[in-house]
Write a protein that holds these residues in place. Structure first.
Motif, PDB file in Angstrom:
ATOM      1  N   VAL B   4     -53.955  52.378  51.811  1.00 12.14           N
ATOM      2  CA  VAL B   4     -52.885  51.604  52.420  1.00 12.14           C
ATOM      3  C   VAL B   4     -52.880  51.892  53.922  1.00 12.14           C
ATOM      4  CG1 VAL B   4     -50.407  51.176  52.494  1.00 12.14           C
ATOM      5  CG2 VAL B   4     -51.527  51.683  50.297  1.00 12.14           C
ATOM      6  N   TYR B  35     -40.662  52.177  51.769  1.00 12.93           N
ATOM      7  CA  TYR B  35     -39.746  53.302  51.601  1.00 12.93           C
ATOM      8  C   TYR B  35     -39.351  53.822  52.982  1.00 12.93           C
ATOM      9  CZ  TYR B  35     -40.691  54.038  46.575  1.00 12.93           C
ATOM     10  OH  TYR B  35     -40.781  53.912  45.205  1.00 12.93           O
ATOM     11  N   GLN B  37     -38.086  57.464  54.760  1.00 18.31           N
ATOM     12  CA  GLN B  37     -37.946  58.894  54.525  1.00 18.31           C
ATOM     13  C   GLN B  37     -37.296  59.545  55.733  1.00 18.31           C
ATOM     14  OE1 GLN B  37     -41.583  61.048  53.635  1.00 18.31           O
ATOM     15  NE2 GLN B  37     -40.451  62.685  52.626  1.00 18.31           N
ATOM     16  N   GLY B  42     -36.370  63.014  50.425  1.00 24.78           N
ATOM     17  CA  GLY B  42     -37.454  62.305  49.775  1.00 24.78           C
ATOM     18  C   GLY B  42     -37.450  60.843  50.168  1.00 24.78           C
ATOM     19  N   PRO B  43     -38.523  60.139  49.888  1.00 24.05           N
ATOM     20  CA  PRO B  43     -38.565  58.704  50.203  1.00 24.05           C
ATOM     21  C   PRO B  43     -37.512  57.924  49.414  1.00 24.05           C
ATOM     22  CG  PRO B  43     -40.766  59.558  49.726  1.00 24.05           C
ATOM     23  CD  PRO B  43     -39.794  60.619  49.322  1.00 24.05           C
ATOM     24  N   LEU B  45     -36.390  53.920  48.416  1.00 24.28           N
ATOM     25  CA  LEU B  45     -36.910  52.558  48.383  1.00 24.28           C
ATOM     26  C   LEU B  45     -36.025  51.620  49.203  1.00 24.28           C
ATOM     27  CD1 LEU B  45     -39.021  50.617  47.071  1.00 24.28           C
ATOM     28  CD2 LEU B  45     -37.273  50.159  45.331  1.00 24.28           C
ATOM     29  N   ARG B  48     -39.121  46.140  47.352  1.00 20.75           N
ATOM     30  CA  ARG B  48     -40.332  46.081  46.537  1.00 20.75           C
ATOM     31  C   ARG B  48     -40.711  44.637  46.336  1.00 20.75           C
ATOM     32  NH1 ARG B  48     -41.843  48.727  40.788  1.00 20.75           N
ATOM     33  NH2 ARG B  48     -43.147  47.046  39.989  1.00 20.75           N
ATOM     34  N   LEU B  91     -42.514  54.301  55.111  1.00 23.73           N
ATOM     35  CA  LEU B  91     -43.710  54.394  54.275  1.00 23.73           C
ATOM     36  C   LEU B  91     -43.948  53.079  53.549  1.00 23.73           C
ATOM     37  CD1 LEU B  91     -42.953  57.845  52.611  1.00 23.73           C
ATOM     38  CD2 LEU B  91     -44.694  57.417  54.334  1.00 23.73           C
ATOM     39  N   ILE B 104     -48.665  54.611  42.239  1.00 29.52           N
ATOM     40  CA  ILE B 104     -48.331  54.127  43.576  1.00 29.52           C
ATOM     41  C   ILE B 104     -49.131  54.909  44.609  1.00 29.52           C
ATOM     42  CG2 ILE B 104     -46.482  53.886  45.264  1.00 29.52           C
ATOM     43  CD1 ILE B 104     -44.557  53.521  42.959  1.00 29.52           C
ATOM     44  N   PHE B 106     -49.630  55.616  48.704  1.00 32.60           N
ATOM     45  CA  PHE B 106     -48.860  55.542  49.941  1.00 32.60           C
ATOM     46  C   PHE B 106     -49.746  55.476  51.170  1.00 32.60           C
ATOM     47  CE2 PHE B 106     -44.423  56.188  48.834  1.00 32.60           C
ATOM     48  CZ  PHE B 106     -44.512  56.622  47.525  1.00 32.60           C
ATOM     49  N   GLY B 107     -49.224  54.827  52.196  1.00 29.18           N
ATOM     50  CA  GLY B 107     -49.833  54.877  53.508  1.00 29.18           C
ATOM     51  C   GLY B 107     -49.411  56.142  54.235  1.00 29.18           C
ATOM     52  N   GLU B 108     -49.901  56.311  55.456  1.00 25.29           N
ATOM     53  CA  GLU B 108     -49.596  57.518  56.222  1.00 25.29           C
ATOM     54  C   GLU B 108     -48.220  57.462  56.861  1.00 25.29           C
ATOM     55  OE1 GLU B 108     -53.576  59.449  57.832  1.00 25.29           O
ATOM     56  OE2 GLU B 108     -53.379  57.378  58.514  1.00 25.29           O
TER      57      GLU B 108
END
Lengths: 112, 115
Positions: B4, B35, B37, B42-43, B45, B48, B91, B104, B106-108
């Motif tokens: 991602v 998401y 963060q 935590g992340p 949402l 979606r 994210l 799932i 995740f991207g950076e």
């Protein structure tokens, strides 16, 4: 409402010591639980999921529905295990699809 | 595989300014997530997508946040105007979804600082 609780912000152990990262959840349905890990300067990635019943990098986690827990365990910690660990719960929407709810995370520091 | 991809990685803006984040999911993944963060959390949402359709945007602050996923591939998340409390990591994640569950990826992340 669903909730994931990780009671420890930081867990510090020595190399070779056992590790247990705690995770408790609340959810009225049938839960699907995950552990995600984020190493320094890397992206968040899946470590393991309870339905797989597998051991990844020596880590295991057992879903205990009676205690609503999904603790992450490793018998002998390594320095490379130092990272941020997130417990997550998958809940199903009315649409039939699922979405993840994360805990706040626990930082694991393994010292030599 | 690139995974991602998100851009920009870092953004510093003054409050009340607009900002946009872009995400390219893993090829073939029909589900895309945004998401947020916050520090020490935590992340959480925001939204979606299943293909082009937003199936869960209940946590998206719609007065200032908007998102789109044209053609069911790339996505953008926009904040206008930004507030100090919007400082966070945004994210993007993707997965191939079916009713049996999914993993799932995740991207950076895009690090936003509002000053």
């Amino acid at each position: 409402a669903q909730r994931v609780t990780q009671p420890e912000k930081l867990l510090s152990v020595f190399k070779g010591a056992p590790v247990e990262l705690k995770c408790n959840y609340s959810y009225s349905g049938s839960p699907e639980l995950f552990w995600y890990v984020q190493y320094s300067r890397q992206r968040l990635q899946l470590l393991l999921r309870h339905i797989s019943r597998e051991s990844i990098k020596g880590f295991t986690a057992d879903l205990n529905k009676g205690e609503t827990s999904f603790h992450l365990k490793k018998p002998f910690a390594q320095e490379e295990d130092s990272a941020m660990y997130y417990c997550a719960l998958s809940r199903y929407l009315n649409s039939g699809y699922s979405t993840l709810t994360f805990g706040k995370g626990t930082m694991l520091l393994v010292s030599p | 595989e690139a995974g991602v991809v998100q851009s920009p990685r870092y953004k510093i803006i003054e409050k009340k300014q607009p900002v946009a984040f872009w995400c390219n999911p893993i090829s073939g993944h029909n589900t895309l997530y945004w998401y947020r963060q916050n520090l020490g959390q935590g992340p959480e949402l925001l939204i979606r997508y299943e293909n082009e359709e937003a199936v869960d945007d209940s946590q998206l602050p719609k007065d200032r946040f908007s998102a789109e996923r044209l053609k069911g591939v790339d996505s953008t998340l926009k904040i206008q105007p930004a507030e100090l409390g919007d400082s966070a990591v945004y994210l993007c994640a993707s997965s191939f979804s079916d009713f049996s569950g999914n993993t799932i990826y995740f991207g950076e992340g895009s690090w936003l600082t509002v000053v």
